[in-house]
Enzyme design. Structure first.
Site, PDB file in Angstrom:
ATOM      1  N   HIS A 181       0.828  -1.202   0.000  1.00 48.80           N
ATOM      2  CA  HIS A 181       0.000   0.000   0.000  1.00 48.80           C
ATOM      3  C   HIS A 181       0.863   1.252   0.000  1.00 48.80           C
ATOM      4  O   HIS A 181       2.088   1.174  -0.085  1.00 48.80           O
ATOM      5  CB  HIS A 181      -1.011  -0.020   1.152  1.00 48.80           C
ATOM      6  CG  HIS A 181      -0.393  -0.041   2.520  1.00 48.80           C
ATOM      7  ND1 HIS A 181       0.404   0.970   2.995  1.00 48.80           N
ATOM      8  CD2 HIS A 181      -0.465  -0.960   3.504  1.00 48.80           C
ATOM      9  CE1 HIS A 181       0.791   0.688   4.216  1.00 48.80           C
ATOM     10  NE2 HIS A 181       0.292  -0.484   4.557  1.00 48.80           N
TER      11      HIS A 181
ATOM     12  N   HIS B 195       4.041   1.525   2.185  1.00 50.60           N
ATOM     13  CA  HIS B 195       5.213   0.804   1.683  1.00 50.60           C
ATOM     14  C   HIS B 195       5.874   1.597   0.561  1.00 50.60           C
ATOM     15  O   HIS B 195       7.094   1.714   0.504  1.00 50.60           O
ATOM     16  CB  HIS B 195       4.820  -0.558   1.099  1.00 50.60           C
ATOM     17  CG  HIS B 195       4.125  -1.467   2.055  1.00 50.60           C
ATOM     18  ND1 HIS B 195       2.862  -1.935   1.836  1.00 50.60           N
ATOM     19  CD2 HIS B 195       4.517  -1.996   3.240  1.00 50.60           C
ATOM     20  CE1 HIS B 195       2.502  -2.724   2.833  1.00 50.60           C
ATOM     21  NE2 HIS B 195       3.486  -2.773   3.709  1.00 50.60           N
TER      22      HIS B 195
ATOM     23  N   CYS C 136      -3.317 -12.156  22.191  1.00 54.52           N
ATOM     24  CA  CYS C 136      -4.234 -11.960  21.053  1.00 54.52           C
ATOM     25  C   CYS C 136      -3.611 -12.624  19.835  1.00 54.52           C
ATOM     26  O   CYS C 136      -2.508 -12.261  19.422  1.00 54.52           O
ATOM     27  CB  CYS C 136      -4.481 -10.478  20.766  1.00 54.52           C
ATOM     28  SG  CYS C 136      -5.440 -10.256  19.239  1.00 54.52           S
TER      29      CYS C 136
ATOM     30  N   CYS D   1      -3.000 -10.233  16.803  1.00 62.25           N
ATOM     31  CA  CYS D   1      -1.832  -9.356  16.926  1.00 62.25           C
ATOM     32  C   CYS D   1      -0.543 -10.154  17.076  1.00 62.25           C
ATOM     33  O   CYS D   1       0.550  -9.586  16.995  1.00 62.25           O
ATOM     34  CB  CYS D   1      -1.958  -8.442  18.134  1.00 62.25           C
ATOM     35  SG  CYS D   1      -3.350  -7.330  18.067  1.00 62.25           S
TER      36      CYS D   1
ATOM     37  N   CYS E 108      -8.956  -6.900  22.855  1.00 61.80           N
ATOM     38  CA  CYS E 108      -7.851  -6.340  22.075  1.00 61.80           C
ATOM     39  C   CYS E 108      -8.328  -5.067  21.373  1.00 61.80           C
ATOM     40  O   CYS E 108      -9.355  -5.085  20.700  1.00 61.80           O
ATOM     41  CB  CYS E 108      -7.374  -7.355  21.039  1.00 61.80           C
ATOM     42  SG  CYS E 108      -6.391  -6.597  19.738  1.00 61.80           S
TER      43      CYS E 108
ATOM     44  N   HIS F 242      -8.507  -5.778  17.504  1.00 61.05           N
ATOM     45  CA  HIS F 242      -9.354  -6.844  16.956  1.00 61.05           C
ATOM     46  C   HIS F 242     -10.709  -6.977  17.637  1.00 61.05           C
ATOM     47  O   HIS F 242     -11.579  -7.678  17.140  1.00 61.05           O
ATOM     48  CB  HIS F 242      -8.615  -8.183  17.014  1.00 61.05           C
ATOM     49  CG  HIS F 242      -7.434  -8.228  16.099  1.00 61.05           C
ATOM     50  ND1 HIS F 242      -6.166  -7.879  16.494  1.00 61.05           N
ATOM     51  CD2 HIS F 242      -7.340  -8.530  14.784  1.00 61.05           C
ATOM     52  CE1 HIS F 242      -5.338  -7.987  15.472  1.00 61.05           C
ATOM     53  NE2 HIS F 242      -6.026  -8.375  14.422  1.00 61.05           N
TER      54      HIS F 242
ATOM     55  N   LYS G 186      -5.375   6.853   9.660  1.00 60.59           N
ATOM     56  CA  LYS G 186      -4.049   6.299   9.421  1.00 60.59           C
ATOM     57  C   LYS G 186      -4.072   5.198   8.362  1.00 60.59           C
ATOM     58  O   LYS G 186      -4.942   4.369   8.339  1.00 60.59           O
ATOM     59  CB  LYS G 186      -3.504   5.731  10.737  1.00 60.59           C
ATOM     60  CG  LYS G 186      -2.091   5.208  10.619  1.00 60.59           C
ATOM     61  CD  LYS G 186      -1.758   4.250  11.765  1.00 60.59           C
ATOM     62  CE  LYS G 186      -0.984   3.071  11.245  1.00 60.59           C
ATOM     63  NZ  LYS G 186      -0.970   1.923  12.093  1.00 60.59           N
TER      64      LYS G 186
ATOM     65  N   LYS H 111      -3.110  -1.538   6.913  1.00 62.99           N
ATOM     66  CA  LYS H 111      -3.820  -2.625   6.245  1.00 62.99           C
ATOM     67  C   LYS H 111      -4.991  -3.129   7.081  1.00 62.99           C
ATOM     68  O   LYS H 111      -5.987  -3.592   6.561  1.00 62.99           O
ATOM     69  CB  LYS H 111      -2.870  -3.762   5.904  1.00 62.99           C
ATOM     70  CG  LYS H 111      -1.965  -4.201   7.021  1.00 62.99           C
ATOM     71  CD  LYS H 111      -0.918  -5.143   6.444  1.00 62.99           C
ATOM     72  CE  LYS H 111       0.068  -5.590   7.482  1.00 62.99           C
ATOM     73  NZ  LYS H 111       0.939  -4.517   7.996  1.00 62.99           N
TER      74      LYS H 111
END
Ligand SMILES: [Zn+2]
Length: 642
Positions: free
Chosen positions: A20, A23, A128, A131, A145, A148, A297, A300
Site C-alpha cells: 500500500h 510501503h 491476542c 496481533c 484487544c 481486533h 491512518k 492494512k
C-alpha cells in the site's frame, strides 16, 4: 578509488497483505536518499525485501487454501513487481525464507545463546492471536484487544527470552553519544523516554505446538524463533555476514528507513541484538510518519489502503514520487488526497517546472532556431546577468537538506531557483531585446544563462524524478546514458552547455490536468468521513468567555454506582478542583494520575451522581470512547489555554 560507502534499507515488508501507499513511501524515500548519496559520490547498496514467517501468514494461507510458502511467494512477488513501477533501483531483494538468511539467523541465535543472553523461562499472559502478541491488562479496551475487538486468551507457556535488560544502560549511552543515530530528533527523544522505564526481556520463540512456520531454534528443535530475531537479521544476512564482501564493504555505514510504528524494534531491539552478537552497531535510523487518507491512518488492518500502482497508472511515476517527497515533512504525518496530487502536479510541475522549461527553449527556438549562442562575458558582467551564484545557492541548499533527509526542503531549494529563472525572464524581457539588433549579444547572454539554469535544475531533480531528469537532459543534449546522472561535483561548474549545441523544441514535460474534467480516479476506501453539522458561528468574544486552563490530575477514583464516571482532583495552580468526568470506560484511575488536561475553569458547578463537579475537562470521542485532550510537553498547571 577511495569512494565512501553507504548501505540503505527499507524494512522487509510483511507479506500478509498487498503493498500500500505506506510501503511505497518508505521505498521511494530510501531510493531518493540512495540516489542522492550517489550524487555525492558515494558507492551505495540498496536493500529491500519481504518478511515471510509467522502466524498471520499461516492464517492467510489457510484462508486461500494454499501453503504458507506458496502464499508468501505470491505476495512477495507483488512487492517485487512494484519496485520497477515506482522506479526504485534496489540492488537486492531479500526474502526471509531464503536458505542463506535462515542459516545466518541460526548462527546469530547460537552465538547469543552460547554467550548466555538467551535464557529459558515460563510466561503467563493474555495473548491476542490476531496481533501475535501478549497484552497487559491495562492495554485492553473493555477486556478486549483494541485492534481486533476480541478477548485475548490466557496462555501459559515456556519460551526463550533475550536478555535486553542487561544492555539498557549501554543503549542509552550509545544513543546519547551518537547524535543522529535516530533521526529526526523527536524519535530519539521518544526512544530515550521509553528507556527511562526498565526494559523488559524480549520473548523470541514460539513452541512448535502453536507455530511451525518459522526458523527452528538451533538449540531447541521444539521451538521456532519469533518475529524480530528473524526479520531484523535480514539487514546483515543480505550482506553475507560475517565474511561476505558486501558486509565487509558496507556494514555498519547504514541508514535504515522505517515508519514510526516500528521504531522500537529498530531503535531498541536491533542495536541490542547487534551488541549482544558482537557486531558493530549500524549508524543511522531514519524514521518517517504516517500517511493519513482522509484523516485516518494508512494501515492494512483499517482497510483504507490506497493502491500505489493505481496512483502511478493515473498520474505517472515521477509526479507520484514528487508528490510524496514534497508533501510529507520527513518524520511528520501527512495527508493523502487526490486533490492535493492534482494541485501539486498543476502548480509545481506543469506551471513552474514544465512551463519554465518550455518557455526558455521556445524563445531559444524563436530567436536562434534552437542554437545555443553562448554568453558574452563582458556584457554578462556589466549588466550583472550571470545566474551562476543563484545556481550555486540552489545546489548548496539542496545538498544540505537532502543529506539530512529533509526532502521537502531540498525540493524547495530547486523550486526557489526555478522562480528566480522566471523572474529573470520577466526582468530582462528577451522579447524586447529581440526587437533591437544592438541588443543581440545581450539576448544571447540572457538565453545562455537561462539554458544553463535548466541544466542545473535537470541535474538536481534526478533523485526525486529520474525520468524527468533524463528527458530534460536529452532535450538539452547532455544526457549521458539511459541510466546515469551527474554528481554534485560534475554538475556544479557553471557554463557547461556548449556553444553551438542545437536544442529541439521540447515536448511538454507535464501536461496540465483539467480539474473540471477529472472525477476522482483513484478509489480510496476510507473509513466513513466524520462530518457532524457545525454549530452556529461564534465571535472571538464569545469564545473568550470560556476560561480554559491547563490542569494536572493529582488524584482519581472510581465512583461507586457508576461505570462511566471518575472523580478527579485537578491541580489548577492557584487551587485544586474536584471534577467528575465520564471517562471511566477508557481510563483507570492509575492511568491518568499525573496527566495534563484542558479544564473549563469557569463552568457553573454541577452535581453528578451526588458528587459536585467544579469544572469540566476536554475530551473527544474516538471509537465510542472518550480520549482526553492534552499537551505534547509538560506545562505549569493553571496556565490559560487560548
Ligand atoms: Zn489483536
Amino acid at each position: 578509488m577511495n569512494t565512501k560507502k553507504q548501505f540503505f534499507t527499507t524494512p522487509i515488508y510483511y507479506v500478509n497483505a498487498k503493498p500500500h501507499l505506506g510501503h511505497a513511501y518508505t521505498s521511494i524515500a530510501a531510493d531518493v536518499a540512495t540516489r542522492f548519496k550517489q550524487m555525492e559520490g558515494h558507492e551505495t547498496y540498496f536493500l529491500t525485501g519481504t518478511d515471510e514467517h509467522g502466524d498471520k501468514i499461516v492464517q492467510a494461507a489457510d484462508k486461500q487454501k494454499t501453503t504458507p510458502k506458496e502464499y508468501a511467494d505470491k505476495i512477495s512477488q507483488l512487492f517485487q513487481d512494484l519496485l520497477p513501477l515506482l522506479n526504485i533501483k534496489n540492488n537486492q531483494f531479500i526474502r526471509t525464507t531464503n536458505p542463506d538468511h535462515i542459516r545466518i539467523v541460526e548462527a546469530i541465535l547460537s552465538k547469543i545463546y552460547d554467550s548466555g543472553d538467551i535464557y529459558f523461562s515460563s510466561y503467563e499472559g493474555l495473548y491476542c492471536f490476531g496481533c501475535e502478541r501478549f497484552y497487559q491488562e491495562r492495554e485492553l479496551v473493555n477486556g478486549k484487544c483494541p485492534d481486533h475487538g476480541v478477548e485475548p486468551q490466557a496462555i501459559k507457556e515456556s519460551n526463550y527470552f533475550f536478555r535486553m535488560s542487561k544492555y539498557q544502560d549501554w543503549l542509552i549511552n550509545h544513543i546519547k553519544t551518537n547524535p543522529g543515530f535516530i533521526s529526526p530528533v523527536q524519535y530519539e527523544t521518544e526512544i530515550l523516554s521509553f528507556l527511562k522505564e526498565p526494559l523488559e526481556d524480549l520473548c523470541i520463540s514460539r513452541p512448535k505446538t502453536r507455530l511451525t512456520w518459522g526458523i527452528t531454534l538451533p538449540f531447541d528443535e521444539k521451538y521456532v524463533t519469533y518475529v524480530w530475531f528473524d526479520a531484523l537479521v535480514n539487514y546483515i544476512s543480505a550482506l553475507g555476514y560475517p565474511d561476505g564482501d558486501l558486509f565487509k564493504k558496507f556494514w555498519p555505514n547504514t541508514r535504515h528507513f522505517v515508519a514510526k510504528d516500528i521504531i522500537k524494534p529498530h531503535g531498541i531491539y536491533w542495536p541490542i541484538m547487534l551488541k549482544a552478537a558482537g557486531i558493530e552497531i549500524y549508524n543511522g535510523l531514519n524514521v518517517h510518519g504516517f500517511w493519513n487518507v482522509q484523516g485516518s491512518k494508512m494501515s492494512k488492518s483499517v482497510g483504507n489502503v490506497t493502491d500505489p500502482i493505481k496512483v502511478t497508472e493515473v498520474y505517472g511515476v515521477d509526479p507520484f514520487r514528487y508528490f510524496l517527497m514534497r508533501e510529507m515533512v520527513f518524520g511528520l504525518d501527512a495527508n493523502f488526497t487526490e486533490d492535493t496530487i492534482v494541485s501539486r502536479i498543476n502548480s509545481d510541475l506543469a506551471n513552474d517546472l514544465g512551463n519554465v522549461f518550455s518557455r526558455i527553449l521556445s524563445m531559444n527556438q524563436r530567436y536562434f532556431k534552437g542554437e545555443v549562442k553562448g554568453a558574452d562575458t563582458k556584457i554578462e558582467k556589466e549588466r550583472n546577468l550571470s545566474l551562476a551564484l543563484d545556481a550555486q545557492t540552489a545546489i548548496d541548499g539542496f545538498t544540505k537538506a537532502m543529506s539530512q533527509c529533509e526532502f521537502h526542503k531540498g525540493i524547495s531549494a530547486i523550486w526557489q531557483f526555478i522562480s528566480i529563472l522566471n523572474k529573470y525572464i520577466d526582468t530582462n524581457e528577451p522579447w524586447a531585446l529581440a526587437k533591437d539588433d544592438a541588443s543581440a549579444a545581450t539576448l544571447e547572454t540572457v538565453l545562455y544563462n537561462l539554458i544553463e539554469g535548466l541544466r542545473v535544475v535537470s541535474c538536481l531533480i534526478y533523485p526525486i524524478m529520474p525520468q524527468t531528469s533524463l528527458s530534460m537532459q536529452k532535450t538539452l543534449c547532455m544526457a549521458k546514458t539511459e541510466d546515469s546522472f551527474y554528481t554534485l561535483e560534475e554538475l556544479s561548474p557553471w557554463g557547461q552547455i556548449k556553444k553551438g549545441t542545437l536544442i529541439a523544441k521540447p515536448d511538454s514535460l507535464f501536461p496540465r490536468i483539467d480539474t473540471d474534467k477529472i472525477k476522482p480516479k483513484i478509489p480510496v476506501k476510507a473509513s466513513k468521513p466524520f462530518k457532524p453539522a457545525l454549530k452556529d458561528e461564534i465571535t472571538i468574544d464569545d469564545f473568550a468567555k470560556i476560561d480554559l486552563r491547563t490542569g494536572t490530575i493529582i488524584k482519581a477514583e472510581k465512583i461507586e454506582k457508576s461505570d462511566k464516571l471518575l472523580k478527579l482532583l485537578v491541580d489548577l495552580g492557584a487551587e485544586t478542583r474536584h471534577i467528575i468526568a465520564g471517562i471511566a470506560k477508557t481510563y483507570t484511575p492509575e492511568d491518568i494520575i499525573g496527566k495534563q488536561v484542558i479544564v473549563v475553569a469557569n463552568l457553573k458547578e454541577a452535581t453528578l451522581m451526588g458528587e459536585v463537579s467544579q469544572g469540566m475537562i476536554l475530551a473527544a470521542t474516538h471509537k465510542k470512547r472518550l480520549v482526553l485532550s492534552g499537551f505534547d510537553t509538560e506545562i505549569v498547571p493553571g496556565n490559560p489555554v487560548k
